[in-house]
Design an enzyme around this catalytic site. Sequence first.
Site, short mmCIF file in Angstrom:
data_model
loop_
_atom_site.label_atom_id
_atom_site.label_comp_id
_atom_site.label_asym_id
_atom_site.label_seq_id
_atom_site.Cartn_x
_atom_site.Cartn_y
_atom_site.Cartn_z
N THR C 100 0.79 -1.19 0.07
CA THR C 100 -0.10 0.01 -0.01
C THR C 100 0.71 1.14 -0.02
O THR C 100 0.59 2.13 -0.54
CB THR C 100 -1.03 0.17 1.15
OG1 THR C 100 -0.42 -0.36 2.40
CG2 THR C 100 -2.01 -0.97 0.91
N GLN C 120 -3.31 -4.89 -25.50
CA GLN C 120 -2.70 -5.62 -24.29
C GLN C 120 -2.50 -4.52 -23.05
O GLN C 120 -2.72 -4.84 -21.81
CB GLN C 120 -1.20 -5.92 -24.61
CG GLN C 120 -0.92 -6.91 -25.83
CD GLN C 120 0.23 -7.47 -26.24
OE1 GLN C 120 1.42 -6.80 -25.68
NE2 GLN C 120 0.39 -8.27 -26.94
N ARG C 123 -5.31 -3.96 -20.93
CA ARG C 123 -5.69 -5.34 -20.00
C ARG C 123 -5.55 -4.91 -18.53
O ARG C 123 -5.96 -5.37 -17.62
CB ARG C 123 -5.15 -6.45 -20.44
CG ARG C 123 -5.61 -6.94 -21.70
CD ARG C 123 -6.99 -7.33 -21.95
NE ARG C 123 -7.14 -8.44 -20.91
CZ ARG C 123 -7.82 -8.48 -19.74
NH1 ARG C 123 -8.50 -7.24 -19.16
NH2 ARG C 123 -8.09 -9.39 -19.01
N ARG C 125 -6.23 -3.27 -15.41
CA ARG C 125 -7.43 -2.36 -15.15
C ARG C 125 -7.25 -1.43 -13.82
O ARG C 125 -7.88 -0.51 -13.72
CB ARG C 125 -8.50 -3.38 -14.74
CG ARG C 125 -9.03 -4.11 -15.86
CD ARG C 125 -9.83 -5.26 -15.37
NE ARG C 125 -8.70 -6.60 -14.91
CZ ARG C 125 -8.99 -7.64 -14.58
NH1 ARG C 125 -10.09 -7.98 -14.35
NH2 ARG C 125 -8.15 -8.34 -13.96
N SER C 133 -10.77 9.28 -29.23
CA SER C 133 -12.08 8.62 -29.85
C SER C 133 -12.15 8.68 -31.12
O SER C 133 -12.04 9.88 -31.82
CB SER C 133 -13.15 9.32 -29.37
OG SER C 133 -14.31 8.83 -29.69
N ARG C 135 -14.69 8.06 -32.63
CA ARG C 135 -16.09 8.57 -33.11
C ARG C 135 -16.09 9.93 -33.13
O ARG C 135 -16.86 10.56 -33.92
CB ARG C 135 -16.99 8.22 -31.87
CG ARG C 135 -17.10 6.83 -31.53
CD ARG C 135 -18.37 6.60 -30.55
NE ARG C 135 -19.70 6.90 -31.02
CZ ARG C 135 -20.63 7.27 -30.35
NH1 ARG C 135 -20.51 7.08 -28.96
NH2 ARG C 135 -21.82 7.20 -30.89
N ARG C 214 -13.72 4.20 -39.40
CA ARG C 214 -12.70 3.84 -38.88
C ARG C 214 -12.40 2.26 -38.97
O ARG C 214 -11.48 1.83 -38.78
CB ARG C 214 -12.64 4.41 -37.15
CG ARG C 214 -13.37 3.59 -36.60
CD ARG C 214 -13.57 3.78 -35.18
NE ARG C 214 -14.80 3.61 -34.34
CZ ARG C 214 -15.07 3.52 -33.20
NH1 ARG C 214 -14.05 3.81 -32.51
NH2 ARG C 214 -16.24 3.65 -32.54
N HIS C 236 3.69 -3.59 -10.78
CA HIS C 236 3.05 -4.95 -11.39
C HIS C 236 3.17 -5.03 -12.96
O HIS C 236 3.60 -6.05 -13.52
CB HIS C 236 1.47 -5.08 -10.85
CG HIS C 236 0.95 -6.56 -11.20
ND1 HIS C 236 1.24 -7.53 -10.58
CD2 HIS C 236 -0.19 -6.57 -12.09
CE1 HIS C 236 0.60 -8.65 -11.09
NE2 HIS C 236 -0.51 -8.00 -12.06
N ARG C 241 5.39 -6.83 -18.37
CA ARG C 241 5.60 -6.22 -19.54
C ARG C 241 6.98 -5.87 -19.89
O ARG C 241 7.40 -5.68 -21.05
CB ARG C 241 4.62 -5.14 -19.92
CG ARG C 241 3.13 -5.21 -19.64
CD ARG C 241 2.71 -6.08 -20.50
NE ARG C 241 1.26 -6.53 -20.41
CZ ARG C 241 0.69 -7.41 -21.23
NH1 ARG C 241 1.12 -8.28 -21.85
NH2 ARG C 241 -0.77 -7.54 -20.80
#
Lengths: 320, 320, 320, 320
Positions: C100, C120, C123, C125, C133, C135, C214, C236, C241
């Site tokens: 912590t 990748q 992932r 989170r 974006s 969009r 796109r 982590h 990675r």
Amino acid sequence: MAVSELARSAESGLTDEQRAEIQALRERSAATRRAGSPGIEELLYLPLPVLDHGFVRVVDYMGDDGAIVQAARVSYGAGTKRKRDDAGLIKYLMRHRHTTPFEMCELKLHLKMPIFVARQHCRHRAASLNEISGRYSILDREFYIPRPEDLAKQTTVNRQGRGEVLEHEQALRVLELLKEDAARAYEHYEQLLDESRPENGEPGGFGLARELARMDLPVNLYTQMYWKIDLHNLFHYLSLRADAHAQYEIRVYADAMLRVVKAWVPLAYEAFMDYRMGAAELSAKGLAVVQRLIRGEKVEQADSGMSPGEWRELMETLEL
Amino acid sequence: MAVSELARSAESGLTDEQRAEIQALRERSAATRRAGSPGIEELLYLPLPVLDHGFVRVVDYMGDDGAIVQAARVSYGAGTKRKRDDAGLIKYLMRHRHTTPFEMCELKLHLKMPIFVARQHCRHRAASLNEISGRYSILDREFYIPRPEDLAKQTTVNRQGRGEVLEHEQALRVLELLKEDAARAYEHYEQLLDESRPENGEPGGFGLARELARMDLPVNLYTQMYWKIDLHNLFHYLSLRADAHAQYEIRVYADAMLRVVKAWVPLAYEAFMDYRMGAAELSAKGLAVVQRLIRGEKVEQADSGMSPGEWRELMETLEL
Amino acid sequence: MAVSELARSAESGLTDEQRAEIQALRERSAATRRAGSPGIEELLYLPLPVLDHGFVRVVDYMGDDGAIVQAARVSYGAGTKRKRDDAGLIKYLMRHRHTTPFEMCELKLHLKMPIFVARQHCRHRAASLNEISGRYSILDREFYIPRPEDLAKQTTVNRQGRGEVLEHEQALRVLELLKEDAARAYEHYEQLLDESRPENGEPGGFGLARELARMDLPVNLYTQMYWKIDLHNLFHYLSLRADAHAQYEIRVYADAMLRVVKAWVPLAYEAFMDYRMGAAELSAKGLAVVQRLIRGEKVEQADSGMSPGEWRELMETLEL
Amino acid sequence: MAVSELARSAESGLTDEQRAEIQALRERSAATRRAGSPGIEELLYLPLPVLDHGFVRVVDYMGDDGAIVQAARVSYGAGTKRKRDDAGLIKYLMRHRHTTPFEMCELKLHLKMPIFVARQHCRHRAASLNEISGRYSILDREFYIPRPEDLAKQTTVNRQGRGEVLEHEQALRVLELLKEDAARAYEHYEQLLDESRPENGEPGGFGLARELARMDLPVNLYTQMYWKIDLHNLFHYLSLRADAHAQYEIRVYADAMLRVVKAWVPLAYEAFMDYRMGAAELSAKGLAVVQRLIRGEKVEQADSGMSPGEWRELMETLEL
């Protein structure tokens, strides 16, 4: 421990109504297309006793060993092909820290534990949790009072944890004090809550709001919660809380959960015990020492690059 | 409240050493290329007093209003173009629940709060937290004792929360009881911890491990923690804990944090107050009722499709 | 790499406007009471080049090595007492997985990476993320085209990863194909987007919505995001990675981040390299083998209880 | 849609082996003590078709409406007392945002969706996810090609989303282009992967590693994943992704999930539709306007304190 024995010992702290509710759930049976695990079905709803009044009680589960394999393969069918292959894949996933397939199994427990244990327990944020509210409910008169053999002195080795057990007479005096304090605290809690009106010269109660009255209760009071967690995060929890460095009072909860996991997902349990619980992590320096030791070199702490504390931990790991 | 006043009132509970440490941090100044916010720099390290011995103390922060805009635009430069444009974009993001840019600001607080408040507080899992450990440290003798005017009866409206305040005499008796219990609990805690050896006929202390001795302490004892959270999750926390339904003892912490947020990110604060804190959510049925009312129709609960409880809440919202 | 060199190489892919925005931020300087780290101040806002058009760019940070110590001690003042003590405590925290306090430092990066790498990357989170974006925006014409020496065959050792490099001529043909496909894809994307009206016999564009157009773009197109993560979760990420088993195209991003971490929190970086990156985890069975080897016993895979794969991995770890 | 019809339409994209695997799971039946929901049992394992080749397929679930009630009460028995009481409590929990009991139900889905949809989908971090790996597997030749009526122009109202549909002839030309590009991309992918050796004057394939070859594939390629989420977080997902502002191609997945939720937990579904999906949030300023309108006042945007955009949204909400 046989289930019957289990049920008996656990029922002790429950009311008749609670026992009847559990019995009704135990007798429930429905057909499902879902994957199931016979081992954990056997345990469903039974309170596994922990400490003097606490328990771990499986309320629901999702998935089995096959579900881990199924997710790892993103498959259309069941995960299980041959048990041997599944075991191999589960070991591989555990060894290489491919953790997401283990998240595909889920466990829901009903826990009863002292507040000071619950406070450690709730530090694990990757779980869902619903606890009894002292704002809404009147809390039960149940306090954790340790066994004499669980009363130990502050350790002198490091700055955290327990050392030698108290002498019996001393222990009894401590327990007396804890019991008296618990009894008084609950009595005061009831006085504060008491909503009776003054009558016949009696002064009447304070009628204090529950959310305030509870502040006088000590942290060895028992609380209860529903707790839901996936298998990956449960393994993380267990690796910390079933560890020898964890406080005894939370470790016994972790031990009860380990027993649940073993019954539920035996292959994942085995992989976890080999690659996590029984595993040892060597630092880069520690690994270099091990390599030298295997080559037959003599290595001392002074030329290891490690601190005395690290060196001691390494020697303990290697049983040297 | 001016900062000087603030500092004075807050210092009361601190040791000389703690005051000196805070003063040293206050005097620290270094050049940085990072975005900063003058408003929160003013508050840095000062304990904002909450309840009788608690505080909210800003230890660090990352980002400002511009950082929200910068992230929303994934920009190479600073977020800020013109203050007016930034305000408009921040409002738009808040209104349409585009929450990720608000995660780009971070706040770190040092909190001191009673254990029963900390237990509610720690239910917010999207924060990082480091709490003083009762396994490792001897906890301070500080207990929350409410003011008389904060002692209220259990509400009769719903099943949670407070109603009318206790009569003054009753309140004084409650406080007497709480104070006595706190004093006795801490005395027992010290006895349990006491590591003195038997000497000259004196029996000596129990020397009980800290992790065990603490179990006798009540939940109005103060605890301390470092707590770090991003602005989006802080807003979520505040929308629940600065709400009128939250328990008073946690709401005052949320109120202190609101003050911090206002000084730190004034544009985001304003959007939050308009679109969250002061907002009202209408259910589908509630919206239909509102549409009918605006058209001048007369609507009764009976023909609204809403339950009596919902109807009452809606009428309160609409101030009808 | 010197900062000037860095700046030069990184600027290559940027527009003049972007360079100017970065320059403006680099020249910004304000006094702050916050903890700072000179090493990372040096890197702030500079794009560290990764792959052919990508980068890792520090946008903001919170905390330093002292902030880890400060949180572990829940202290009123700065964490730092003596640098030597801080180093010792940080190592202790890392070794015993007290994670912590490491969450109390925070890093915000601006990343530019190919979509298949971003997939990748996302992932993980426990990070906050704001991505450009498709969009809303028209995506830039930038595709990842590997260097010839990075084009390798499918490995034959396991079922994932790369083996030997392609022959040069083969590699050039592959690159030709990738370049042609990228150029054509972007040309089609522009045709689909084209909002021009039919005029003078010209047919006019399709004017297709961006969110649809796109879909014709390949996953080696570059995307950009703001990414914010705490130090514990970053470690982590890096342990997975920056590992040799990670795909090269994400490993280079992790390597650039390692460089940032080293400049930012040198003590934590050192502890991480010793106890995580360079560490080896032995399973319960592996540990038993090591203990026997140190005692001078001869151990074969057949009597180790380990599978051939596990045995091979253990021998590689021990360099036997 | 009947289950038989469902099964038929969905099977179209599956291989015989996949159909047989699903059939085998459908025929599986075991007795369980767990809570179950007949409505979702009916759907278990069936691919609900979405877009041209995608699906939503329920793989497992935990809990039912009663499980929400049971957790809210931290009860020893089943949650369900009387259906009417349960419905009332579930509505109360939803209305007052007591969200933790909804976390006690869990859903596991097998999803097949285009990569550009999966990229939006994976932004929801509170889910567990296992996706097919392009490093390990050869990806299937399946691309999303919209229906002509789903091809729309960029909207002119705001800067995101679709406006009017393309003219049919234009649409056909767009589809032709998308199909050709998809076919070519997959052909090139296969060439890059081809491991054949040069033989009889034939040049042989490139044998490029899978993790590299995939970079040439466009984002309308279908991917597959296992996705597990609790009911509270699923509701949050649905409130964003089943919303009219979400891109059509993800909204259809959310719609299929809504159908699953309705079959699974009908009481929670009803509460969600009333208090979330169909609800309207009024800002503090919006609420003040509504109060004035109900009192019969005439209110204009100019004297509302709201921006033109906000005013327009409010008038739409109120259907004025």
